[in-house]
Enzyme design. Structure first.
Site, PDB file in Angstrom:
ATOM      1  N   ASN A   9      96.469  10.074 -34.257  1.00 29.17           N
ATOM      2  CA  ASN A   9      97.270  11.300 -34.255  1.00 29.17           C
ATOM      3  C   ASN A   9      97.673  11.574 -32.810  1.00 29.17           C
ATOM      4  OD1 ASN A   9      98.309  13.865 -34.396  1.00 29.17           O
ATOM      5  ND2 ASN A   9      96.390  14.859 -35.006  1.00 29.17           N
ATOM      6  N   TRP A  10      98.949  11.336 -32.509  1.00 26.88           N
ATOM      7  CA  TRP A  10      99.406  11.497 -31.123  1.00 26.88           C
ATOM      8  C   TRP A  10      99.592  12.966 -30.736  1.00 26.88           C
ATOM      9  CZ3 TRP A  10     103.374   7.212 -29.274  1.00 26.88           C
ATOM     10  CH2 TRP A  10     102.697   5.981 -29.221  1.00 26.88           C
ATOM     11  N   LYS A  11      99.554  13.871 -31.752  1.00 27.11           N
ATOM     12  CA  LYS A  11      99.761  15.310 -31.477  1.00 27.11           C
ATOM     13  C   LYS A  11     101.071  15.492 -30.686  1.00 27.11           C
ATOM     14  CE  LYS A  11      94.821  15.912 -31.838  1.00 27.11           C
ATOM     15  NZ  LYS A  11      93.621  16.662 -31.482  1.00 27.11           N
ATOM     16  N   HIS A  93      95.771  20.064 -40.339  1.00 24.45           N
ATOM     17  CA  HIS A  93      94.985  19.837 -39.119  1.00 24.45           C
ATOM     18  C   HIS A  93      94.516  21.196 -38.579  1.00 24.45           C
ATOM     19  CE1 HIS A  93      93.871  18.672 -35.077  1.00 24.45           C
ATOM     20  NE2 HIS A  93      93.820  17.427 -35.515  1.00 24.45           N
ATOM     21  N   GLU A  95      94.473  22.328 -35.724  1.00 29.40           N
ATOM     22  CA  GLU A  95      95.394  22.917 -34.747  1.00 29.40           C
ATOM     23  C   GLU A  95      96.549  23.622 -35.447  1.00 29.40           C
ATOM     24  OE1 GLU A  95      95.889  19.333 -32.468  1.00 29.40           O
ATOM     25  OE2 GLU A  95      93.825  19.514 -31.761  1.00 29.40           O
ATOM     26  N   GLU A 163      87.057  16.710 -39.651  1.00 26.87           N
ATOM     27  CA  GLU A 163      87.187  16.889 -38.208  1.00 26.87           C
ATOM     28  C   GLU A 163      86.512  18.200 -37.795  1.00 26.87           C
ATOM     29  OE1 GLU A 163      90.781  14.412 -36.668  1.00 26.87           O
ATOM     30  OE2 GLU A 163      91.430  16.449 -37.048  1.00 26.87           O
ATOM     31  N   GLY A 169      88.552  16.812 -29.050  1.00 26.69           N
ATOM     32  CA  GLY A 169      88.939  16.867 -27.648  1.00 26.69           C
ATOM     33  C   GLY A 169      87.843  17.340 -26.705  1.00 26.69           C
ATOM     34  N   SER A 209      86.742  13.255 -31.090  1.00 24.24           N
ATOM     35  CA  SER A 209      86.163  12.534 -29.947  1.00 24.24           C
ATOM     36  C   SER A 209      85.684  11.123 -30.291  1.00 24.24           C
ATOM     37  CB  SER A 209      85.031  13.349 -29.304  1.00 24.24           C
ATOM     38  OG  SER A 209      85.533  14.546 -28.750  1.00 24.24           O
ATOM     39  N   GLY A 230      92.505  11.149 -31.915  1.00 24.25           N
ATOM     40  CA  GLY A 230      93.513  11.822 -31.104  1.00 24.25           C
ATOM     41  C   GLY A 230      93.710  11.101 -29.786  1.00 24.25           C
ATOM     42  N   GLY A 231      93.073  11.596 -28.730  1.00 22.35           N
ATOM     43  CA  GLY A 231      93.303  11.104 -27.368  1.00 22.35           C
ATOM     44  C   GLY A 231      93.197   9.595 -27.227  1.00 22.35           C
TER      45      GLY A 231
HETATM   46  P1  13P Z   1      90.370  13.701 -30.343  1.00 29.59           P
HETATM   47  O1  13P Z   1      90.113  12.288 -30.807  1.00 29.59           O
HETATM   48  O2  13P Z   1      91.261  13.778 -29.135  1.00 29.59           O
HETATM   49  O3  13P Z   1      89.092  14.480 -30.224  1.00 29.59           O
HETATM   50  O4  13P Z   1      91.241  14.412 -31.507  1.00 29.59           O
HETATM   51  C1  13P Z   1      90.790  14.333 -32.817  1.00 29.59           C
HETATM   52  C2  13P Z   1      91.851  14.870 -33.706  1.00 29.59           C
HETATM   53  O5  13P Z   1      92.103  16.059 -33.747  1.00 29.59           O
HETATM   54  C3  13P Z   1      92.619  13.901 -34.508  1.00 29.59           C
HETATM   55  O6  13P Z   1      93.410  14.540 -35.466  1.00 29.59           O
END
Ligand code: 13P
Length: 250
Positions: A9-11, A93, A95, A163, A169, A209, A230-231
């Protein structure tokens, strides 16, 4: 047998320059033993699809509207996602739930529309740290599942991502027993609601993470069928060892 899934997920990250990371990822995994999915921002969907055409990498969106079309400035529809070349969409998600006030009902309506359009939906659930500390985790997850997952779910059109909000993050990851407890709970809830056949075929991802150095431990947990990353999905050099760890988890 559930085929494992490594999803990125590149957000709100990535411009045309970053398509080279997709190309590098495709070169590194020409014939993977798991599914690989990248969900870039909507602006990159079409180009990401072109970059990964004839590779093992699938492309997904991060969000879609519950209605098929209409006066919704700034939103994108399930048909637009399909038209751009994507076959998956992340919904609910944390967020989106936090920053855009999305309720379980909103997520369910979006998922129903996405599923009927033919998209595979990755529906996210997860508790806050306060909810975990108050020993409410399973109640919260159970409520999100029953509220967000539509009755039209099948093993093909539904993936659940667990999640924990406090792990996103932050570099903090639940221990394997905590992940296993929640994934086992999600599996039993899906079996109870949809029957054993569908309930056992839905893939359950862990997200929060996930990094190259903790991926193998997470993938060893029962009922973890992959990750939503994510990251560490932004660079091929980080995501590639996570994919390799998933392939090795058998
Ligand atoms: P991180 O891997 O950056 O913690 O993000 C997880 C996430 O929200 C994937 O949707």
């Amino acid at each position: 047998m559930r085929r494992k899934l490594a999803a990125g997920n590149w957000k709100m990250n990535g411009t045309g320059h970053d398509l080279s990371e997709l190309a590098a990822l495709a070169r590194a995994h020409p014939d993977p033993a798991c599914d690989i999915l990248i969900c870039p921002p909507a602006t990159l969907l079409h180009r990401a699809g072109e970059t990964t055409a004839d590779t093992a990498i699938a492309i997904g969106a991060q969000e879609c509207h519950a209605e098929e079309s209409g006066a919704h400035t700034g939103d994108i529809s399930a048909q637009m996602i399909l038209d751009a070349g994507a076959r998956h969409v992340i919904l609910g998600h944390s967020e989106r739930r936090q920053n855009h006030g999305e309720s379980d009902e909103d997520v369910r309506a979006k998922a129903r529309t996405a599923m009927s359009a033919g998209l595979t939906t990755i529906i996210c659930v997860g508790e806050t740290l306060a909810e975990r500390d108050a020993a409410n985790t399973l109640d919260i997850i159970g409520g999100q599942l029953s509220g967000s997952v539509p009755d039209t779910a099948t093993g093909e059109n539904l993936v659940i991502a667990y999640e924990p909000i406090w792990a996103i993050g932050t570099g903090r990851v639940p221990d394997p027993a905590q992940i296993g407890e929640v994934h086992g709970f999600i599996r039993s809830r899906l079996e109870r609601r949809f029957g054993a056949g569908v309930g056992r075929s839905v893939r359950l991802l862990y997200g929060g993470s996930v990094k190259p150095d903790n991926a193998a431990d997470i993938f060893a947990v029962p009922d973890v069928d992959g990750a939503l990353v994510g990251g560490a999905s932004l660079k091929a050099a980080d995501f590639s060892p996570i994919i390799t760890a998933l392939e090795a988890s058998g």
